[in-house]
Enzyme design. Sequence first.
Site, mmCIF file in Angstrom:
data_model
loop_
_atom_site.group_PDB
_atom_site.id
_atom_site.type_symbol
_atom_site.label_atom_id
_atom_site.label_comp_id
_atom_site.label_asym_id
_atom_site.label_seq_id
_atom_site.Cartn_x
_atom_site.Cartn_y
_atom_site.Cartn_z
ATOM 1 N N ASP A 119 2.044 8.286 -1.533
ATOM 2 C CA ASP A 119 3.531 7.923 -0.765
ATOM 3 C C ASP A 119 3.981 9.024 0.018
ATOM 4 O OD1 ASP A 119 3.409 6.013 -3.311
ATOM 5 O OD2 ASP A 119 5.162 5.449 -2.040
ATOM 6 N N ARG B 166 7.640 -3.190 -1.273
ATOM 7 C CA ARG B 166 7.445 -1.969 -1.741
ATOM 8 C C ARG B 166 6.082 -1.514 -1.220
ATOM 9 N NH1 ARG B 166 3.345 -3.082 -3.762
ATOM 10 N NH2 ARG B 166 2.478 -0.874 -4.070
ATOM 11 N N GLY B 167 5.508 -0.083 -1.731
ATOM 12 C CA GLY B 167 4.328 0.466 -0.877
ATOM 13 C C GLY B 167 4.694 1.191 0.223
ATOM 14 N N ALA B 168 4.153 2.371 0.407
ATOM 15 C CA ALA B 168 4.589 3.147 1.602
ATOM 16 C C ALA B 168 4.307 2.668 2.850
ATOM 17 C CB ALA B 168 3.930 4.518 1.281
ATOM 18 N N ASN C 85 2.147 10.308 -5.737
ATOM 19 C CA ASN C 85 2.031 8.644 -5.730
ATOM 20 C C ASN C 85 2.543 8.324 -6.990
ATOM 21 O OD1 ASN C 85 0.682 6.530 -4.727
ATOM 22 N ND2 ASN C 85 -0.777 6.614 -6.432
ATOM 23 N N LYS C 86 2.147 6.888 -7.241
ATOM 24 C CA LYS C 86 2.884 6.184 -8.465
ATOM 25 C C LYS C 86 2.539 7.289 -9.805
ATOM 26 C CE LYS C 86 4.809 3.470 -8.533
ATOM 27 N NZ LYS C 86 6.361 3.727 -8.503
HETATM 28 O O1 MRU Z 1 6.959 2.376 -6.189
HETATM 29 P P1 MRU Z 1 5.955 1.515 -5.448
HETATM 30 O O2 MRU Z 1 5.389 0.367 -5.984
HETATM 31 O O3 MRU Z 1 6.494 1.420 -3.857
HETATM 32 O O4 MRU Z 1 4.582 2.811 -5.161
HETATM 33 C C1 MRU Z 1 3.641 2.656 -4.671
HETATM 34 C C2 MRU Z 1 2.543 3.526 -4.684
HETATM 35 O O5 MRU Z 1 2.663 4.315 -5.354
HETATM 36 C C3 MRU Z 1 1.398 3.308 -4.006
HETATM 37 O O6 MRU Z 1 0.202 3.941 -4.352
HETATM 38 C C4 MRU Z 1 1.687 4.015 -2.401
HETATM 39 O O7 MRU Z 1 2.794 3.428 -1.822
HETATM 40 C C5 MRU Z 1 0.744 3.640 -1.354
HETATM 41 S S1 MRU Z 1 0.520 1.946 -1.072
HETATM 42 C C6 MRU Z 1 -0.795 1.742 0.156
#
Ligand code: MRU
Length: 352
Positions: A237, A46-48, A247-248
């Site tokens: 994201d 996960r994570g963009a 974002n989250k």
């Molecule tokens: O749902 P996730 O855990 O994939 O969400 C991730 C986030 O919201 C991060 O803040 C975002 O992807 C940036 S990661 C460098």
Amino acid sequence: MYIQTIAWKDNAIRIIDQNKLPQKLKYIYIKDISSLWKAIKIMQIRGAPALAGAAGLGLYLGIKESKAKNFGQFIKELDRLIRYLSMSRPTARNLFWALERIRKKVLKHKKNPVFELKKIIFNETQKIILEDKIACRRIGEFGARLIKDNDTILTICNTGIFATIDYGTALGIIYRAKEKGKYIKVYVCETRPMLQGARLTTWELKHKGLDVTLICDSMAAYLMQKKKINKVIVGADRVAINGDTANKIGTYNLAVLSFYHRIPFYVACPLSTFDLSCKDGGDIPIEQRSVKEVRELFFKKPIAKKNIKIFNPAFDITPHNLITAIITDKGIIKKPYKKNILRIIKNKNAIK
Ligand code: MRU
């Protein structure tokens, strides 16, 4: 210990199973595209920025045994796989950016034989992975200039090693500032419902030797009121052309609170997170996830009865006027966002 979230190893995609953290740092090997799709969906990866690498390597897994005899057959198959991977998670721009970039590269080489097109897909993904490592360090370098010795920083979700290839965006800034000898204290929002802050961010900050304190998401306002926070730094994201940022879930809360308490609120992300097809945050698709994540996933017993309605958006939109600056791999973008985002993306020149 060097940790790489995603890599190509032994003819498979090796990822850290993030659902096993913080109990275990466990690598798993993914050998087919549908397992990769599932790993994205259930957030083993996960994570963009990490999703860009995952999408590229997943596409390669899906196409590497292709029996296509000519370019026409090959691109048809590739497009089907791209559509499939695009349906895994909708919000992170980086996943789509990687798939579009690889497709463009293939189209550029349409005269090449099929076996070479497969290699091109693999090589382009390796480039994406390498560029992420560089981009995160550049974000870290630009962002660290904003950090003062003894700053206390609040963050949410996970934007570090586990969300990128090996360093991080918002957390990369903290790592770089520490490398430069600054003392930093970090408060981490647990990040309900998937607890990326509690499970992943505290793990890696501790691993890197930072002073880290975990809080429940609802405690941020109290800390700010007590003047305990100097800066808020979050990831992204997807960023729209006007600077509105997805974002989250919970990020928008922090932005509103920061505005009220006059605390600088920074967003950190690579240029691959910007989406020029989104004029503002309203154009960014917000993922809705399973109600089970809210009701029972991390609890011994469900915390609500089965018949209770549950709403579980995974992201929210922070309007650009609440953002102090966006820290990218090409420099720090300030207001007016639309003008400066376009300038940085079109010219690819750093604004400092
Ligand atoms: O749902 P996730 O855990 O994939 O969400 C991730 C986030 O919201 C991060 O803040 C975002 O992807 C940036 S990661 C460098």
